[in-house]
Design a protein around this motif. Structure first.
Motif, short mmCIF file in Angstrom:
data_model
loop_
_atom_site.label_atom_id
_atom_site.label_comp_id
_atom_site.label_asym_id
_atom_site.label_seq_id
_atom_site.Cartn_x
_atom_site.Cartn_y
_atom_site.Cartn_z
N LYS A 5 3.84 -7.01 -1.77
CA LYS A 5 3.48 -7.77 -2.97
C LYS A 5 2.36 -7.08 -3.75
CE LYS A 5 4.50 -12.25 -0.83
NZ LYS A 5 3.86 -13.49 -0.37
N PHE A 6 2.49 -7.14 -5.07
CA PHE A 6 1.45 -6.65 -5.96
C PHE A 6 0.70 -7.88 -6.46
CE2 PHE A 6 4.56 -3.35 -5.86
CZ PHE A 6 3.85 -2.17 -5.98
N LEU A 7 -0.60 -7.93 -6.22
CA LEU A 7 -1.41 -9.09 -6.60
C LEU A 7 -2.14 -8.82 -7.91
CD1 LEU A 7 -2.66 -11.89 -5.86
CD2 LEU A 7 -4.43 -10.64 -4.64
N VAL A 8 -1.94 -9.70 -8.90
CA VAL A 8 -2.59 -9.54 -10.20
C VAL A 8 -3.37 -10.81 -10.51
CG1 VAL A 8 -2.27 -8.88 -12.61
CG2 VAL A 8 -0.49 -8.38 -10.96
N LEU A 9 -4.54 -10.63 -11.10
CA LEU A 9 -5.37 -11.77 -11.49
C LEU A 9 -5.03 -12.15 -12.93
CD1 LEU A 9 -7.73 -13.56 -10.48
CD2 LEU A 9 -9.29 -11.91 -11.51
N LEU A 10 -4.67 -13.40 -13.12
CA LEU A 10 -4.35 -13.90 -14.46
C LEU A 10 -5.61 -14.46 -15.09
CD1 LEU A 10 -2.30 -14.81 -16.68
CD2 LEU A 10 -1.97 -16.89 -15.36
N ASP A 11 -6.02 -13.89 -16.22
CA ASP A 11 -7.14 -14.48 -16.97
C ASP A 11 -6.84 -14.32 -18.46
OD1 ASP A 11 -7.73 -11.82 -17.61
OD2 ASP A 11 -9.30 -11.66 -16.09
N ASP A 12 -7.83 -14.59 -19.28
CA ASP A 12 -7.56 -14.55 -20.73
C ASP A 12 -7.81 -13.18 -21.35
OD1 ASP A 12 -6.81 -17.23 -20.86
OD2 ASP A 12 -8.92 -17.86 -20.84
N SER A 13 -8.06 -12.19 -20.52
CA SER A 13 -8.41 -10.89 -21.08
C SER A 13 -7.16 -10.16 -21.59
CB SER A 13 -9.10 -10.03 -20.02
OG SER A 13 -8.18 -9.71 -19.00
N ALA A 19 -2.18 -5.00 -16.71
CA ALA A 19 -2.13 -5.13 -15.26
C ALA A 19 -0.81 -5.81 -14.85
CB ALA A 19 -3.34 -5.92 -14.76
N MET A 20 -0.42 -6.84 -15.61
CA MET A 20 0.84 -7.55 -15.35
C MET A 20 2.02 -6.61 -15.50
SD MET A 20 0.50 -10.84 -14.84
CE MET A 20 -0.96 -11.86 -14.83
N ARG A 21 2.01 -5.84 -16.61
CA ARG A 21 3.11 -4.91 -16.87
C ARG A 21 3.24 -3.91 -15.73
NH1 ARG A 21 1.54 -3.81 -22.85
NH2 ARG A 21 2.94 -5.21 -23.93
N PHE A 22 2.10 -3.33 -15.37
CA PHE A 22 2.09 -2.32 -14.32
C PHE A 22 2.63 -2.90 -13.01
CE2 PHE A 22 0.18 -0.05 -10.77
CZ PHE A 22 0.42 1.28 -11.10
N ALA A 23 2.11 -4.05 -12.62
CA ALA A 23 2.52 -4.68 -11.35
C ALA A 23 4.01 -4.99 -11.36
CB ALA A 23 1.72 -5.96 -11.12
N ALA A 24 4.50 -5.53 -12.47
CA ALA A 24 5.92 -5.90 -12.55
C ALA A 24 6.81 -4.66 -12.49
CB ALA A 24 6.18 -6.67 -13.83
#
Length: 153
Positions: A5-13, A19-24
């Motif tokens: 699993k790739f763990l990404v932190l969701l925030d408003d930045s 980070a989401m794109r890369f992880a996905a």
């Protein structure tokens, strides 16, 4: 071991998006999965007379709506079904807890702002703990183009 699993932190930045794109894309290319962690800061929840429950519910609704935006894209393009985890407390603290609670997390993916003056408390904290974490940290520059991301994942 199961799926990595790739763990990404969701925030408003803004850099959170990269980070989401890369992880996905990494997950799609390696047969992995994506876990999106969102942390409700403890100070956002005022306690007393059921107010906490209302505030918690509102925060969760906001997070779920935000998550859906990313999830929709992930399902469509890289064909990844992300998992949402909502925790309460200090974002860095909860990220570290999530890593130790889920042995399948293989990589933490964090977006980094190009603004050098902007403090990133989560990253600062992770760097302090990096030597003892159970997985590597990947830092994705917030300014990196989508094309460049696609080329390296």
């Amino acid at each position: 071991m199961g799926t990595r699993k790739f763990l990404v932190l969701l925030d408003d930045s803004r850099e959170c998006l990269n980070a989401m794109r890369f992880a996905a894309m990494r997950a799609a290319n390696t047969g992995g999965a994506v876990v999106i962690l969102s942390v409700i800061p403890a100070e956002d929840i005022q306690h007393g007379f059921g107010v906490a429950d209302v505030m918690r519910a509102e925060a969760q609704e906001r997070i779920e709506a935000h998550f859906e935006v990313f999830a929709k894209w992930m399902r469509a393009k890289p064909k990844v079904e992300p998992e949402l985890v909502i925790r309460e407390g200090d974002p860095a603290e909860e990220l570290i807890s999530q890593i130790s609670d889920d042995p399948q997390i293989g990589v933490v993916v964090l977006g980094l702002n190009s603004d050098k003056s902007a403090a990133n408390p989560v990253l600062t904290r992770l760097m302090r703990e990096a030597g003892t974490l159970a997985c590597p940290i990947t830092i994705v520059p917030g300014e990196m183009s989508k094309e460049r991301l696609e080329a390296i994942t």
